[in-house]
Design a protein around this motif. Sequence first.
Motif, PDB file in Angstrom:
ATOM      1  N   ASN A  97       0.834  -1.213   0.000  1.00 57.47           N
ATOM      2  CA  ASN A  97       0.000   0.000   0.000  1.00 57.47           C
ATOM      3  C   ASN A  97       0.862   1.254   0.000  1.00 57.47           C
ATOM      4  OD1 ASN A  97      -2.783  -0.684  -0.195  1.00 57.47           O
ATOM      5  ND2 ASN A  97      -2.670  -1.558   1.853  1.00 57.47           N
ATOM      6  N   THR A  98       1.965   1.236   0.725  1.00 56.97           N
ATOM      7  CA  THR A  98       2.891   2.368   0.717  1.00 56.97           C
ATOM      8  C   THR A  98       3.513   2.525  -0.665  1.00 56.97           C
ATOM      9  OG1 THR A  98       3.338   2.181   3.077  1.00 56.97           O
ATOM     10  CG2 THR A  98       5.011   3.300   1.746  1.00 56.97           C
ATOM     11  N   CYS A  99       3.869   1.426  -1.293  1.00 58.49           N
ATOM     12  CA  CYS A  99       4.428   1.485  -2.655  1.00 58.49           C
ATOM     13  C   CYS A  99       3.409   2.040  -3.648  1.00 58.49           C
ATOM     14  CB  CYS A  99       4.916   0.104  -3.081  1.00 58.49           C
ATOM     15  SG  CYS A  99       6.390  -0.442  -2.192  1.00 58.49           S
ATOM     16  N   VAL A 100       2.162   1.637  -3.516  1.00 53.72           N
ATOM     17  CA  VAL A 100       1.103   2.177  -4.388  1.00 53.72           C
ATOM     18  C   VAL A 100       0.978   3.682  -4.168  1.00 53.72           C
ATOM     19  CG1 VAL A 100      -1.395   2.198  -4.793  1.00 53.72           C
ATOM     20  CG2 VAL A 100      -0.171   0.018  -4.616  1.00 53.72           C
ATOM     21  N   HIS A 101       0.981   4.095  -2.912  1.00 56.92           N
ATOM     22  CA  HIS A 101       0.914   5.524  -2.581  1.00 56.92           C
ATOM     23  C   HIS A 101       2.092   6.269  -3.223  1.00 56.92           C
ATOM     24  CE1 HIS A 101      -0.339   8.915  -0.043  1.00 56.92           C
ATOM     25  NE2 HIS A 101       0.955   9.152   0.122  1.00 56.92           N
ATOM     26  N   LEU A 102       3.276   5.680  -3.144  1.00 52.97           N
ATOM     27  CA  LEU A 102       4.466   6.290  -3.747  1.00 52.97           C
ATOM     28  C   LEU A 102       4.297   6.439  -5.256  1.00 52.97           C
ATOM     29  CD1 LEU A 102       7.428   7.270  -3.459  1.00 52.97           C
ATOM     30  CD2 LEU A 102       8.109   4.872  -3.771  1.00 52.97           C
ATOM     31  N   THR A 103       3.772   5.418  -5.930  1.00 56.70           N
ATOM     32  CA  THR A 103       3.616   5.489  -7.392  1.00 56.70           C
ATOM     33  C   THR A 103       2.596   6.537  -7.804  1.00 56.70           C
ATOM     34  OG1 THR A 103       1.917   3.756  -7.525  1.00 56.70           O
ATOM     35  CG2 THR A 103       4.239   3.060  -7.677  1.00 56.70           C
ATOM     36  N   ARG A 104       1.624   6.799  -6.944  1.00 53.50           N
ATOM     37  CA  ARG A 104       0.636   7.851  -7.260  1.00 53.50           C
ATOM     38  C   ARG A 104       1.263   9.236  -7.170  1.00 53.50           C
ATOM     39  NH1 ARG A 104      -4.003   4.718  -4.078  1.00 53.50           N
ATOM     40  NH2 ARG A 104      -4.627   3.341  -5.780  1.00 53.50           N
ATOM     41  N   GLN A 105       2.188   9.403  -6.240  1.00 56.72           N
ATOM     42  CA  GLN A 105       2.888  10.679  -6.101  1.00 56.72           C
ATOM     43  C   GLN A 105       4.015  10.822  -7.117  1.00 56.72           C
ATOM     44  OE1 GLN A 105       4.326  10.795  -2.066  1.00 56.72           O
ATOM     45  NE2 GLN A 105       2.399  11.594  -1.263  1.00 56.72           N
ATOM     46  N   HIS A 106       4.673   9.691  -7.428  1.00 56.34           N
ATOM     47  CA  HIS A 106       5.860   9.705  -8.281  1.00 56.34           C
ATOM     48  C   HIS A 106       5.771   8.543  -9.272  1.00 56.34           C
ATOM     49  CE1 HIS A 106       7.300  12.571  -5.376  1.00 56.34           C
ATOM     50  NE2 HIS A 106       7.076  11.689  -4.421  1.00 56.34           N
ATOM     51  N   PRO A 107       5.016   8.725 -10.359  1.00 55.21           N
ATOM     52  CA  PRO A 107       4.731   7.616 -11.273  1.00 55.21           C
ATOM     53  C   PRO A 107       5.934   7.094 -12.058  1.00 55.21           C
ATOM     54  CG  PRO A 107       3.764   9.655 -12.082  1.00 55.21           C
ATOM     55  CD  PRO A 107       4.312   9.946 -10.727  1.00 55.21           C
ATOM     56  N   ASP A 108       7.089   7.758 -11.984  1.00 54.08           N
ATOM     57  CA  ASP A 108       8.254   7.285 -12.724  1.00 54.08           C
ATOM     58  C   ASP A 108       9.132   6.334 -11.930  1.00 54.08           C
ATOM     59  OD1 ASP A 108       7.548   8.730 -14.971  1.00 54.08           O
ATOM     60  OD2 ASP A 108       8.665  10.501 -14.340  1.00 54.08           O
ATOM     61  N   VAL A 109       8.782   6.053 -10.692  1.00 46.46           N
ATOM     62  CA  VAL A 109       9.595   5.161  -9.869  1.00 46.46           C
ATOM     63  C   VAL A 109       9.350   3.701 -10.271  1.00 46.46           C
ATOM     64  CG1 VAL A 109       7.901   4.898  -7.997  1.00 46.46           C
ATOM     65  CG2 VAL A 109      10.345   4.679  -7.493  1.00 46.46           C
ATOM     66  N   LEU A 110      10.383   2.897 -10.179  1.00 48.20           N
ATOM     67  CA  LEU A 110      10.265   1.461 -10.423  1.00 48.20           C
ATOM     68  C   LEU A 110      10.065   0.779  -9.075  1.00 48.20           C
ATOM     69  CD1 LEU A 110      10.611  -1.185 -12.103  1.00 48.20           C
ATOM     70  CD2 LEU A 110      13.079  -0.966 -11.684  1.00 48.20           C
ATOM     71  N   ILE A 111       9.052  -0.058  -8.970  1.00 51.95           N
ATOM     72  CA  ILE A 111       8.792  -0.826  -7.754  1.00 51.95           C
ATOM     73  C   ILE A 111       8.874  -2.302  -8.120  1.00 51.95           C
ATOM     74  CG2 ILE A 111       7.141  -1.390  -5.930  1.00 51.95           C
ATOM     75  CD1 ILE A 111       7.878   1.506  -5.764  1.00 51.95           C
ATOM     76  N   THR A 112       9.618  -3.075  -7.339  1.00 48.00           N
ATOM     77  CA  THR A 112       9.615  -4.525  -7.501  1.00 48.00           C
ATOM     78  C   THR A 112       9.449  -5.165  -6.128  1.00 48.00           C
ATOM     79  OG1 THR A 112      12.043  -4.591  -7.439  1.00 48.00           O
ATOM     80  CG2 THR A 112      10.994  -4.614  -9.613  1.00 48.00           C
ATOM     81  N   ALA A 113       8.674  -6.221  -6.115  1.00 47.77           N
ATOM     82  CA  ALA A 113       8.501  -7.042  -4.915  1.00 47.77           C
ATOM     83  C   ALA A 113       8.594  -8.481  -5.389  1.00 47.77           C
ATOM     84  CB  ALA A 113       7.153  -6.768  -4.260  1.00 47.77           C
ATOM     85  N   GLU A 114       9.302  -9.319  -4.619  1.00 42.99           N
ATOM     86  CA  GLU A 114       9.499 -10.672  -5.116  1.00 42.99           C
ATOM     87  C   GLU A 114       9.385 -11.687  -3.995  1.00 42.99           C
ATOM     88  OE1 GLU A 114      12.285 -12.898  -4.602  1.00 42.99           O
ATOM     89  OE2 GLU A 114      13.295 -11.534  -3.239  1.00 42.99           O
ATOM     90  N   ASN A 115       9.001 -12.885  -4.403  1.00 40.41           N
ATOM     91  CA  ASN A 115       8.905 -14.017  -3.505  1.00 40.41           C
ATOM     92  C   ASN A 115       8.896 -15.278  -4.356  1.00 40.41           C
ATOM     93  OD1 ASN A 115       7.408 -15.554  -0.998  1.00 40.41           O
ATOM     94  ND2 ASN A 115       8.361 -13.624  -0.396  1.00 40.41           N
ATOM     95  N   PRO A 116       9.502 -16.360  -3.863  1.00 40.10           N
ATOM     96  CA  PRO A 116       9.452 -17.607  -4.627  1.00 40.10           C
ATOM     97  C   PRO A 116       8.011 -18.017  -4.933  1.00 40.10           C
ATOM     98  CG  PRO A 116      11.009 -17.803  -2.831  1.00 40.10           C
ATOM     99  CD  PRO A 116      10.282 -16.498  -2.630  1.00 40.10           C
TER     100      PRO A 116
END
Length: 177
Positions: A97-116
């Motif tokens: 949710n924090t990452c989504v909030h960040l992308t709304r403020q700064h849409p040029d940021v790259l977000i990755t989250a990973e798990n097997p």
Amino acid sequence: HRIHHVQLDLSQQPLSISLLQELVKRHLRCDLHELYHVHFSPCCKSYSTAQGKYNTRSYRTHNGEPNPKVGMVKGKRNEFMYQYAIMWDAIVAATLNTCVHLTRQHPDVLITAENPVGAWQLHPLVKQLQGSPEWRLLEVDYCKTTDADLDGGKVFTQKPTHVLAYGVRGSSFFQLP
């Protein structure tokens, strides 16, 4: 010099946009709008299917929810294992949710989250995000080390992993190996 690893115990303090801003200022000496990439890798222990899919040793049920019968002995579940799965669901939700909030403020940021590959991609927010046009769920195999004891008695040279990504092209040519 451009990459900073910050390991946090998010069970005590969920990642919020203000905490992220504080961390960015402290570790990178910049503001959120100057970030290129944020990567999140939650603990895979409760999402893993390495102990067998969906049995009393599994933290999760077939639909990814915390297993109410986990560690069942004499009709009683292992409460620590059950609460551990609940805790990680909360951490994943707060962080994404924090990452989504960040992308709304700064849409040029790259977000990755990973798990097997396991039950993580069944988390409600992971499912919701992978269904949106801005986010993609990619799969990659990347593990060169094996252990026959840990890999079920056979050598398995790949580690299938899901990467939830924001800020990558939706084109078919962008595929991970």
